[in-house]
Design an enzyme around this catalytic site. Structure first.
Site, PDB file in Angstrom:
ATOM      1  N   ARG A 126     -16.468  -4.896  28.568  1.00  0.00           N
ATOM      2  CA  ARG A 126     -16.040  -6.296  28.426  1.00  0.00           C
ATOM      3  C   ARG A 126     -15.129  -6.456  27.214  1.00  0.00           C
ATOM      4  O   ARG A 126     -14.118  -7.154  27.257  1.00  0.00           O
ATOM      5  CB  ARG A 126     -17.297  -7.160  28.298  1.00  0.00           C
ATOM      6  CG  ARG A 126     -17.088  -8.612  28.000  1.00  0.00           C
ATOM      7  CD  ARG A 126     -16.651  -9.362  29.232  1.00  0.00           C
ATOM      8  NE  ARG A 126     -16.436 -10.770  28.921  1.00  0.00           N
ATOM      9  CZ  ARG A 126     -15.346 -11.234  28.313  1.00  0.00           C
ATOM     10  NH1 ARG A 126     -14.373 -10.432  27.959  1.00  0.00           N
ATOM     11  NH2 ARG A 126     -15.229 -12.528  28.062  1.00  0.00           N
ATOM     12  N   ARG A 133     -24.115  -8.994  30.587  1.00  0.00           N
ATOM     13  CA  ARG A 133     -24.241  -8.837  29.139  1.00  0.00           C
ATOM     14  C   ARG A 133     -25.549  -8.225  28.650  1.00  0.00           C
ATOM     15  O   ARG A 133     -25.664  -7.845  27.492  1.00  0.00           O
ATOM     16  CB  ARG A 133     -24.035 -10.198  28.452  1.00  0.00           C
ATOM     17  CG  ARG A 133     -22.567 -10.583  28.386  1.00  0.00           C
ATOM     18  CD  ARG A 133     -22.395 -11.957  27.793  1.00  0.00           C
ATOM     19  NE  ARG A 133     -23.027 -12.951  28.658  1.00  0.00           N
ATOM     20  CZ  ARG A 133     -23.221 -14.216  28.319  1.00  0.00           C
ATOM     21  NH1 ARG A 133     -22.872 -14.639  27.136  1.00  0.00           N
ATOM     22  NH2 ARG A 133     -23.788 -15.042  29.170  1.00  0.00           N
ATOM     23  N   ARG A 149     -26.661 -11.141  39.226  1.00  0.00           N
ATOM     24  CA  ARG A 149     -26.067 -10.863  37.907  1.00  0.00           C
ATOM     25  C   ARG A 149     -26.570  -9.536  37.335  1.00  0.00           C
ATOM     26  O   ARG A 149     -26.787  -9.420  36.127  1.00  0.00           O
ATOM     27  CB  ARG A 149     -26.350 -12.005  36.923  1.00  0.00           C
ATOM     28  CG  ARG A 149     -25.809 -13.361  37.337  1.00  0.00           C
ATOM     29  CD  ARG A 149     -24.297 -13.404  37.174  1.00  0.00           C
ATOM     30  NE  ARG A 149     -23.799 -14.764  37.250  1.00  0.00           N
ATOM     31  CZ  ARG A 149     -23.503 -15.522  36.199  1.00  0.00           C
ATOM     32  NH1 ARG A 149     -23.639 -15.056  34.994  1.00  0.00           N
ATOM     33  NH2 ARG A 149     -23.039 -16.728  36.375  1.00  0.00           N
ATOM     34  N   ASP A 167     -16.077 -13.295  39.944  1.00  0.00           N
ATOM     35  CA  ASP A 167     -16.761 -14.549  39.610  1.00  0.00           C
ATOM     36  C   ASP A 167     -16.438 -15.573  40.680  1.00  0.00           C
ATOM     37  O   ASP A 167     -15.420 -15.457  41.377  1.00  0.00           O
ATOM     38  CB  ASP A 167     -16.315 -15.066  38.237  1.00  0.00           C
ATOM     39  CG  ASP A 167     -17.260 -16.161  37.742  1.00  0.00           C
ATOM     40  OD1 ASP A 167     -18.345 -15.815  37.247  1.00  0.00           O
ATOM     41  OD2 ASP A 167     -16.937 -17.355  37.896  1.00  0.00           O
ATOM     42  N   TYR A 173     -17.278 -27.404  39.435  1.00  0.00           N
ATOM     43  CA  TYR A 173     -16.546 -26.864  38.275  1.00  0.00           C
ATOM     44  C   TYR A 173     -15.104 -27.364  38.269  1.00  0.00           C
ATOM     45  O   TYR A 173     -14.538 -27.666  37.219  1.00  0.00           O
ATOM     46  CB  TYR A 173     -16.560 -25.327  38.299  1.00  0.00           C
ATOM     47  CG  TYR A 173     -17.911 -24.743  37.945  1.00  0.00           C
ATOM     48  CD1 TYR A 173     -18.271 -24.501  36.626  1.00  0.00           C
ATOM     49  CD2 TYR A 173     -18.842 -24.440  38.934  1.00  0.00           C
ATOM     50  CE1 TYR A 173     -19.515 -23.980  36.295  1.00  0.00           C
ATOM     51  CE2 TYR A 173     -20.090 -23.915  38.626  1.00  0.00           C
ATOM     52  CZ  TYR A 173     -20.419 -23.686  37.302  1.00  0.00           C
ATOM     53  OH  TYR A 173     -21.650 -23.181  36.981  1.00  0.00           O
TER      54      TYR A 173
HETATM   55  O1  1CP Z   1     -23.784  -8.575  38.855  1.00  0.00           O
HETATM   56  C1  1CP Z   1     -23.220  -9.667  39.085  1.00  0.00           C
HETATM   57  O2  1CP Z   1     -23.764 -10.518  39.815  1.00  0.00           O
HETATM   58  C2  1CP Z   1     -21.880  -9.888  38.497  1.00  0.00           C
HETATM   59  C3  1CP Z   1     -20.894 -10.703  39.263  1.00  0.00           C
HETATM   60  C4  1CP Z   1     -21.007 -12.219  39.035  1.00  0.00           C
HETATM   61  C5  1CP Z   1     -21.484 -13.175  39.938  1.00  0.00           C
HETATM   62  C6  1CP Z   1     -22.128 -12.939  41.282  1.00  0.00           C
HETATM   63  C7  1CP Z   1     -20.551 -12.925  37.882  1.00  0.00           C
HETATM   64  C8  1CP Z   1     -19.991 -12.306  36.660  1.00  0.00           C
HETATM   65  N1  1CP Z   1     -20.667 -14.274  38.127  1.00  0.00           N
HETATM   66  C9  1CP Z   1     -21.251 -14.454  39.365  1.00  0.00           C
HETATM   67  C10 1CP Z   1     -21.559 -15.716  40.045  1.00  0.00           C
HETATM   68  C11 1CP Z   1     -21.423 -16.995  39.314  1.00  0.00           C
HETATM   69  N2  1CP Z   1     -20.509 -17.360  38.351  1.00  0.00           N
HETATM   70  C12 1CP Z   1     -22.206 -18.139  39.601  1.00  0.00           C
HETATM   71  C13 1CP Z   1     -23.257 -18.191  40.699  1.00  0.00           C
HETATM   72  C14 1CP Z   1     -24.538 -17.583  40.265  1.00  0.00           C
HETATM   73  C15 1CP Z   1     -25.286 -18.323  39.192  1.00  0.00           C
HETATM   74  O3  1CP Z   1     -25.660 -19.492  39.407  1.00  0.00           O
HETATM   75  O4  1CP Z   1     -25.537 -17.692  38.159  1.00  0.00           O
HETATM   76  C16 1CP Z   1     -21.798 -19.181  38.762  1.00  0.00           C
HETATM   77  C17 1CP Z   1     -22.356 -20.603  38.697  1.00  0.00           C
HETATM   78  C18 1CP Z   1     -20.717 -18.686  37.974  1.00  0.00           C
HETATM   79  C19 1CP Z   1     -19.921 -19.441  36.971  1.00  0.00           C
HETATM   80  C20 1CP Z   1     -19.993 -18.769  35.654  1.00  0.00           C
HETATM   81  N3  1CP Z   1     -19.265 -17.655  35.326  1.00  0.00           N
HETATM   82  C21 1CP Z   1     -20.864 -19.052  34.583  1.00  0.00           C
HETATM   83  C22 1CP Z   1     -21.939 -20.133  34.558  1.00  0.00           C
HETATM   84  C23 1CP Z   1     -21.516 -21.337  33.812  1.00  0.00           C
HETATM   85  C24 1CP Z   1     -22.546 -22.443  33.899  1.00  0.00           C
HETATM   86  O5  1CP Z   1     -22.222 -23.486  34.468  1.00  0.00           O
HETATM   87  O6  1CP Z   1     -23.674 -22.246  33.424  1.00  0.00           O
HETATM   88  C25 1CP Z   1     -20.595 -18.129  33.562  1.00  0.00           C
HETATM   89  C26 1CP Z   1     -21.214 -18.058  32.183  1.00  0.00           C
HETATM   90  C27 1CP Z   1     -19.593 -17.237  34.059  1.00  0.00           C
HETATM   91  C28 1CP Z   1     -19.034 -16.029  33.395  1.00  0.00           C
HETATM   92  C29 1CP Z   1     -19.558 -14.752  33.931  1.00  0.00           C
HETATM   93  N4  1CP Z   1     -19.442 -14.356  35.252  1.00  0.00           N
HETATM   94  C30 1CP Z   1     -19.982 -13.104  35.412  1.00  0.00           C
HETATM   95  C31 1CP Z   1     -20.457 -12.683  34.120  1.00  0.00           C
HETATM   96  C32 1CP Z   1     -21.086 -11.347  33.808  1.00  0.00           C
HETATM   97  C33 1CP Z   1     -20.197 -13.709  33.207  1.00  0.00           C
HETATM   98  C34 1CP Z   1     -20.502 -13.717  31.702  1.00  0.00           C
HETATM   99  C35 1CP Z   1     -19.239 -13.764  30.911  1.00  0.00           C
HETATM  100  C36 1CP Z   1     -18.909 -12.546  30.064  1.00  0.00           C
HETATM  101  O7  1CP Z   1     -19.361 -11.414  30.259  1.00  0.00           O
HETATM  102  O8  1CP Z   1     -18.126 -12.747  29.128  1.00  0.00           O
END
Ligand code: 1CP
Length: 355
Positions: free
Chosen positions: A48, A39, A35, A85, A161
């Site tokens: 964003r 943010r 990640r 994602d 999910y």
């Molecule tokens: O630099 C990076 O890694 C960005 C790319 C990336 C990756 C590899 C994002 C962007 N998401 C992910 C993987 C991801 N997404 C995982 C596996 C890693 C982990 O466990 O953290 C998971 C479970 C998700 C699902 C997801 N997407 C969540 C988690 C929800 C939960 O159950 O807690 C969330 C909050 C997102 C949204 C998201 N995806 C990525 C970002 C930067 C965000 C934040 C949203 C935003 O900016 O509005």
């Protein structure tokens, strides 16, 4: 494993990130952070806001390339991870997915054969084409020495999910479905597995140098279920990728797998294992030594929020323990939004030996 070395030797070139996979570990390990785009960076928040919805950001190559490159420009990490994602796969299959500001993902839950019948694997290539375009443009824009990582969610984690309709504390919907109707749940996992193979293959074809499979909820399964829902689908993905692209390293991240991590490393065929924060340095050394995989990890993301002496002490401990072993420095889970960007800069200096 030693029999993997000849094929993986070919592509490391000048890319430091790939060297541990070719058993050319250098004095200081490569570093990237899960990640690393997101943010905690003001420049990410700006893009964003411009993008509209989160999925619009994932499917707009111009903006997705920009946020992929932001952490590389700021910190010079050894690898970039393509901005997307794990939930683009259910979205591409036709499940309604949205991201609610401050709350996370929301999906129309799937729970029956009728729900599954509405998902359509034939939609996937066209829907995910913008991500491949992002990969292509990122590879062109990145400095030659920076590797590009493609990724997907592991079928088990993505299914939690899809079944739960959101991130859940205990993944109960998927676990119950798997207990009550294993054959029905297997059809969901198979659908996601096949789509994930296509998705990763598309990313490699577009220029990804390495792949990571995020199994963030691997830890919620008891021993009796772990092989069927975590190991077997991951092995199928790794096998399919290796058949087509034997020289592209695949890293698995079975978060929370604990004592089952070594079995996961052995039986899935991954080249590297992402180690979560709970794994001891002894376990990481055993993975990189006895098990013959590249260990990646495992700094607590909250130490990156705390900074100061606590951060420095732990970074030095990890570096000392992993010295000489095939190792990639990373966190044990993703960066959290409240991380001060200057602490990330300090971490990179420490790992590069300038601290
Ligand atoms: O630099 C990076 O890694 C960005 C790319 C990336 C990756 C590899 C994002 C962007 N998401 C992910 C993987 C991801 N997404 C995982 C596996 C890693 C982990 O466990 O953290 C998971 C479970 C998700 C699902 C997801 N997407 C969540 C988690 C929800 C939960 O159950 O807690 C969330 C909050 C997102 C949204 C998201 N995806 C990525 C970002 C930067 C965000 C934040 C949203 C935003 O900016 O509005």
């Amino acid at each position: 494993m030693s029999d993997k070395q000849p094929t993986l030797l070919g592509r490391s070139g000048g890319r430091r990130f790939l060297k541990p996979f070719a058993r050319q570990q250098e004095q200081r390990p490569p570093i990237w952070l899960m990640r690393q785009a997101g943010r905690y960076l003001p420049e990410y928040r700006e893009v964003r806001t411009r993008a509209g919805s989160f999925l619009d950001l994932c499917y707009s190559p111009e903006l997705a390339v920009e946020v992929t490159l932001q952490p590389i420009r700021r910190y010079g990490f050894d690898a970039a991870i393509v901005f997307s994602d794990i939930l683009v796969v259910p979205d591409a299959l036709g499940q309604a997915v949205s991201f609610v500001e401050g709350e996370g993902p929301r999906l129309d839950p799937v729970s029956s054969a009728a729900d599954l019948a509405r998902l359509d694997p034939l939609r996937v290539p066209a829907r995910l084409a913008p991500v491949y375009e992002t990969v292509r443009r990122c590879r062109e824009a990145l400095p030659a020495e920076v590797a590009l990582i493609g990724f997907c969610g592991a079928p088990w984690t993505v299914a939690t999910y899809m079944a739960g309709g959101r991130g859940t504390p205990d993944q109960a919907a998927a676990r119950l479905w798997a207990y009550r109707d294993p054959n029905g749940f297997d059809r969901l996992v198979e659908l996601v597995t096949s789509a994930s193979i296509d998705y990763l293959t598309g990313q490699v074809a577009a220029g990804a140098d390495a792949l990571q499979i995020f199994d963030s909820w691997a830890g919620s399964l008891p021993d009796s279920e772990f092989d069927r829902w975590v190991v077997a689908p991951t092995r199928r993905i790794v096998g399919a990728l290796k058949a087509r692209h034997p020289d592209v390293p695949v890293i698995g991240f079975p978060r929370g797998a604990g004592e089952k991590t070594a079995r996961y490393a052995r039986e899935t065929g991954v080249d590297g294992v992402g180690c979560d924060t709970s794994l001891s340095l002894g376990t990481m050394k055993a993975l990189a030594g006895t098990e013959g995989v590249v260990a990646q990890g495992n700094l607590d993301p909250l130490l990156l929020v705390a900074g100061g002496a606590a951060l420095e002490t732990r970074v030095r401990q990890i570096l000392a323990a992993m010295q000489g072993l095939p190792f990639v420095f990373n966190l044990g889970h993703g960066i959290v939004p409240q991380t001060p960007p200057e602490h990330v800069a300090r971490l990179v200096d420490l790992v590069r030996g300038q601290g």
